[in-house]
Design an enzyme around this catalytic site. Structure first.
Site, mmCIF file in Angstrom:
data_model
loop_
_atom_site.group_PDB
_atom_site.id
_atom_site.type_symbol
_atom_site.label_atom_id
_atom_site.label_comp_id
_atom_site.label_asym_id
_atom_site.label_seq_id
_atom_site.Cartn_x
_atom_site.Cartn_y
_atom_site.Cartn_z
ATOM 1 N N GLU A 1 -12.837 8.945 11.812
ATOM 2 C CA GLU A 1 -11.572 9.624 11.517
ATOM 3 C C GLU A 1 -10.434 8.620 11.699
ATOM 4 O OE1 GLU A 1 -11.331 13.570 12.748
ATOM 5 O OE2 GLU A 1 -9.173 13.746 12.455
ATOM 6 N N LYS B 1 -10.551 17.481 23.544
ATOM 7 C CA LYS B 1 -9.453 18.017 22.740
ATOM 8 C C LYS B 1 -9.727 19.502 22.623
ATOM 9 C CE LYS B 1 -7.609 17.770 17.970
ATOM 10 N NZ LYS B 1 -7.543 16.960 16.732
ATOM 11 N N GLU C 1 -5.489 21.865 16.838
ATOM 12 C CA GLU C 1 -5.903 21.647 15.449
ATOM 13 C C GLU C 1 -7.286 22.218 15.177
ATOM 14 O OE1 GLU C 1 -5.327 17.383 14.910
ATOM 15 O OE2 GLU C 1 -3.226 17.745 14.419
ATOM 16 N N ARG D 1 -6.822 16.275 26.858
ATOM 17 C CA ARG D 1 -5.673 15.878 26.037
ATOM 18 C C ARG D 1 -4.566 16.930 26.027
ATOM 19 N NH1 ARG D 1 -6.678 14.759 20.445
ATOM 20 N NH2 ARG D 1 -5.661 12.747 20.341
ATOM 21 N N ARG E 1 7.672 21.809 17.170
ATOM 22 C CA ARG E 1 6.364 21.279 17.593
ATOM 23 C C ARG E 1 6.509 20.238 18.706
ATOM 24 N NH1 ARG E 1 2.101 18.175 13.595
ATOM 25 N NH2 ARG E 1 1.307 16.747 15.183
ATOM 26 N N LYS F 1 -0.165 11.671 24.372
ATOM 27 C CA LYS F 1 0.184 10.662 23.360
ATOM 28 C C LYS F 1 1.550 10.052 23.697
ATOM 29 C CE LYS F 1 -2.465 12.402 19.454
ATOM 30 N NZ LYS F 1 -2.513 12.744 18.023
ATOM 31 N N ASP G 1 3.194 12.734 16.932
ATOM 32 C CA ASP G 1 1.846 12.279 16.615
ATOM 33 C C ASP G 1 1.798 10.826 16.150
ATOM 34 O OD1 ASP G 1 -0.783 12.117 16.037
ATOM 35 O OD2 ASP G 1 -0.728 13.382 14.267
ATOM 36 N N GLU H 1 -1.956 7.860 25.887
ATOM 37 C CA GLU H 1 -2.830 7.665 24.719
ATOM 38 C C GLU H 1 -2.033 6.948 23.635
ATOM 39 O OE1 GLU H 1 -5.335 10.961 23.317
ATOM 40 O OE2 GLU H 1 -4.946 10.354 21.249
ATOM 41 N N GLU I 1 -3.032 4.668 11.666
ATOM 42 C CA GLU I 1 -2.990 5.856 10.813
ATOM 43 C C GLU I 1 -1.667 5.983 10.069
ATOM 44 O OE1 GLU I 1 -3.689 9.472 12.954
ATOM 45 O OE2 GLU I 1 -3.311 10.746 11.217
ATOM 46 N N HIS J 1 7.267 11.607 10.251
ATOM 47 C CA HIS J 1 6.347 12.543 9.612
ATOM 48 C C HIS J 1 6.729 12.848 8.165
ATOM 49 C CE1 HIS J 1 3.373 15.720 9.271
ATOM 50 N NE2 HIS J 1 2.982 15.518 10.515
ATOM 51 N N TRP K 1 3.047 20.864 9.437
ATOM 52 C CA TRP K 1 2.284 19.776 8.822
ATOM 53 C C TRP K 1 3.038 19.214 7.613
ATOM 54 C CZ3 TRP K 1 -3.485 21.929 8.654
ATOM 55 C CH2 TRP K 1 -4.004 21.881 9.964
HETATM 56 O O1 GCW Z 1 -2.877 12.292 14.291
HETATM 57 C C1 GCW Z 1 -3.680 13.379 14.166
HETATM 58 C C2 GCW Z 1 -4.706 12.879 13.226
HETATM 59 C C3 GCW Z 1 -6.005 13.596 13.374
HETATM 60 C C4 GCW Z 1 -6.421 13.507 14.833
HETATM 61 C C5 GCW Z 1 -5.353 14.182 15.683
HETATM 62 C C6 GCW Z 1 -5.636 14.072 17.168
HETATM 63 C C7 GCW Z 1 -8.583 13.324 15.811
HETATM 64 O O2 GCW Z 1 -4.225 12.984 11.908
HETATM 65 O O3 GCW Z 1 -6.931 12.968 12.527
HETATM 66 O O4 GCW Z 1 -7.680 14.072 15.063
HETATM 67 O O5 GCW Z 1 -4.135 13.591 15.470
HETATM 68 O O6 GCW Z 1 -5.125 13.153 17.772
HETATM 69 O O7 GCW Z 1 -6.356 14.897 17.698
#
Ligand code: GCW
Length: 724
Positions: free
Chosen positions: A187, A307, A311, A344, A356, A380, A385, A407, A413, A541, A563
């Site tokens: 992923e 996790k 999501e 997480r 968010r 994170k 994200d 994290e 990405e 984003h 999203w």
């Molecule tokens: O950034 C998003 C990603 C997902 C990822 C998620 C996460 C593993 O697009 O692909 O899934 O975060 O960190 O859980």
């Protein structure tokens, strides 16, 4: 003789004479290249300073240390620098008090006492009237870390006189998170497939696993989570555990523990239970016995990464329980084995209409103090994200009773994926040095995560790996620098991105002064360049949906509003930006007052975060005197210009490094330039439909119409499966 045959003979002849010159520099050796030094004078100096080396002891870690020292010294200084039985002048001696009588006889007790389990010291000292260099540690792993450090000194052409180095990691758990699926897709991976070859394990132990362990140990990484946080419960079944155990056996001598991701619904999926409710005794019993089983396979198993309720992943909330209930159940199961649970905080609810950016804090802060001792909450770096730039996550500093882990994402990405040269250390550094003000000025994020600010009982940091089956491991040669920098900062979050870059360049490419200077300046400017051509001034984003490749500020139809891109940039006729100040979502209030005050007012908010926190008019006056619209446009252009400058700089490196890696980076820079232009053109064309203002002077006009950009499709983009 045919023409081809003649050619083959010729190649064979030359490869015998010039083996090194012809060996393709494919990047496989990462920063552990150990080629014979070409500077004859330096080589001679080193050869007088190290005439031989001694590293006694038979433990697996000491054997690994010996192999590395042998490989490194004979490579860098020539085969004559060999292992010796008798310690003479200019001998290098490495070991612990237990493994080496020489180390034991030196008066190092006091210094060793400050080094804890993993630290090491390197010093010029005297042994029986001889001048020696000692690498000493309290544990065999400490010796290995010391050996890698010593080799680095030579690789980076450091003087070996007056050495007095003491180094101890500041963070306890320094782990990589692989987002590797059991079908070997990765992923958000841009370097091929997963390096874990489940089909051939446990019998075939690919040498790559050992090289992976060496690379990680060389930068002090001491844990690896093998599987994706979007987890598959099958990895917890005996079939897979046997394979994971084979990996753990390979990694153990290098001080690396294996962790797995625990799918919260595993008791139902592979355990045949009706529920995964963490308060159900049968669920608890199932996990307890599963954990005992895992420890039979892997006696030093590190623990779980989870996790949950994020999501679409299952979690305790499916049963009306809290994150603490879920984490504590698993923590209880691994506690007697000294395992940990990394839980997480990347959560945002399906039906929560609130910003968010606020949700993780809202969810986790009230749970502070309710987690078991062996739980770490993995946060994170920013609240959304892994965007090209985010202000630090407000949870840092806000949970004094709970160890918070950082994290970071190493895989790119949102940062150009596989082809953009972006050195991430300055971004990591920006976050680590940010001041939370949790306990007044100087309460940096680094001090939160190394545990010193709140006296956490343990500490941790995770990096989402960028490693795959590509021969050079990370796809882009410069992706290696991000893996390297992550490890170095995990060891010591106070290090500077500049120093790390210098080390890495010296080890990976060259110590030629001009080359180092050029490559370093490219690296140090690269993150800012990307932010400028993708998401300047706090935008975030606004990438394409799904694969997250390329610009997509127009994205507005998705299963959930948060999203989409329009949710984040909020562009309208008046202006642009997400109002997170008091007049908006008030996310700023989650920071300590000093920070909230600064970010909460556009006049004091750093411009790099401006549109993260504020919705401002297109004609808002920036500090430069330009309007906001003009400033945005100029930033996009600046991003493009910086990439072109990188291209020019790279050209100067030609001939100073090998042709193979030069060519790859050059080609990727071309892609990066095209994509920087694409980002600029697509974003400005789109935002212009709101601002209704002309593209300012000094900014190149978009090459195509907005519709053109909106209609592009990317069947080849990694991260999505082609549709037939
Ligand atoms: O950034 C998003 C990603 C997902 C990822 C998620 C996460 C593993 O697009 O692909 O899934 O975060 O960190 O859980």
């Amino acid at each position: 003789m045919t023409h081809t045959l003649k050619l083959l003979r010729l190649v064979l002849f030359f490869s015998l004479i010039f083996p090194l010159k012809l060996a393709a520099e494919d990047g496989y050796r990462l920063w552990l290249r150990y080629d014979l030094l070409t500077d004859q004078q330096l080589l001679n100096t080193y050869r007088t300073q190290i005439k031989g080396w001694q590293l006694k002891g038979e433990s697996a870690s000491l054997q690994a240390s010996r192999q590395e020292l042998s490989l490194g010294l004979s490579g860098l200084l020539g085969k004559q620098i060999a292992e010796v039985e008798i310690v003479d002048d200019a001998t290098l001696v490495a070991g612990t008090v237990a493994s080496s009588s020489v180390i034991a006889s030196l008066d190092l007790g006091e210094q060793l006492s400050t080094l804890a389990d993993e630290g090491f010291l390197i010093t010029n000292t005297r042994y029986q009237d001889k001048n020696i260099i000692a690498i000493a540690a309290n544990t065999d792993i400490g010796v290995l870390y010391g050996v890698f450090h010593f080799l680095k000194l030579i690789q980076t052409q450091h003087a070996l006189t007056h050495l007095n180095i003491q180094s101890t990691p500041q963070i306890r758990h320094r782990v990589l998170n692989h987002w590797d699926n059991l079908d070997r897709t990765v992923e958000r991976g841009y370097a091929g497939f997963s390096i874990w070859d489940w089909h051939k394990l446990p019998t075939y132990e690919d040498p790559r696993y050992t090289d992976y362990a060496r690379a990680n140990a060389s930068i002090g990484i001491n844990g690896t989570v093998l599987t994706n946080v979007n987890a598959n419960a099958l990895v917890l079944t005996p079939q897979y555990l046997e394979k994971a155990a084979a990996l753990a056996n390979i990694f153990r001598p290098y001080g690396i523990k294996v962790y797995l991701t625990a799918r919260f619904s595993a008791p139902v999926e592979i355990g045949g239970l009706q529920t995964a409710d963490p308060l159900s005794p049968e669920v608890q019993a199932w996990w307890n016995s599963k954990v005992s089983e895992i420890y039979e396979y892997i006696p030093d198993f590190g623990g779980f990464l989870v996790k949950a309720n994020s999501e679409g992943q299952p979690g305790p909330q499916n049963y009306g329980r809290t994150h603490a209930d879920g984490a504590n159940m698993l923590a209880e199961a691994v506690a007697e084995h000294e395992g940990v649970v990394m839980w997480r905080a990347f959560v945002y609810s399906e039906d929560e209409p609130d910003d968010r950016a606020k949700q993780a804090y809202n969810e986790f802060k009230p749970l502070d103090g309710s987690f078991k001792d062996n739980v770490l909450i993995q946060v994170k770096n920013g609240a959304i994200d892994f965007q090209p730039r985010e202000p630090f996550h407000p949870l840092f500093g806000a949970m004094p009773e709970t160890p918070l882990m950082m994290e970071f994402q190493i895989t790119q990405e949102y940062l150009g994926q596989g082809t953009h040269l972006v050195y991430l250390a300055p971004m990591y550094e920006e976050v680590l040095r940010a001041d939370t003000y949790a306990k007044g000025e100087g309460s940096t994020v680094a001090k939160v995560i190394d545990g010193s600010l709140h006296n956490y009982n343990t500490s941790g940091i995770a990096g989402v790996a960028n490693i795959g089956t590509d021969r050079n491991w990370t796809g882009h040669i410069f992706g290696q620098a991000n893996w390297y920098a992550y490890g170095r900062l995990a060891w010591n979050p106070q290090l500077s991105s500049e120093d790390i870059a210098e080390e890495w360049i010296g080890m990976t490419f060259s110590n030629n002064e001009a080359a180092v200077k050029t490559i370093k300046s490219m690296m140090l400017n690269s993150h800012e360049a990307l932010v400028n051509y993708m998401t300047p001034l706090g935008l975030h984003h606004i990438m394409g949906a799904g694969h997250h490749y390329g610009p997509g500020p127009w994205v507005k139809k998705m299963p959930r509003a948060d999203w989409t891109s329009v949710y984040y940039h909020r562009a309208d006729e008046k202006g642009i930006g997400f109002d997170r100040s008091k007049s908006g979502s008030n996310a700023v209030a989650q920071y300590f007052p000093e920070v909230a005050k600064k970010y909460g007012d556009p006049a004091s908010c750093p411009e790099k975060y401006l549109l993260w926190f504020h919705h401002l008019d297109w004609d808002y006056q920036m500090a430069s005197g330009n309007t906001l619209w003009k400033e945005i446009a100029l930033h996009y252009q600046k991003g493009v210009d910086s990439v072109r400058q990188m291209q020019q700089h790279w050209q100067n490196v030609e001939g100073k490094i090998d042709a193979e890696r030069f060519a790859q980076v050059k080609a990727f820079l071309e892609i990066q330039e095209q994509e920087a232009v694409w980002w600029k053109d697509a974003c400005l064309s789109y935002f212009q439909t709101f601002s209704k203002l002309p593209i300012p002077e000094g900014v190149e006009k978009p090459e195509e119409s907005l519709e053109h950009y909106q209609n592009l499709s990317f069947p080849f983009a990694p991260g999505i499966r082609p549709r037939w």
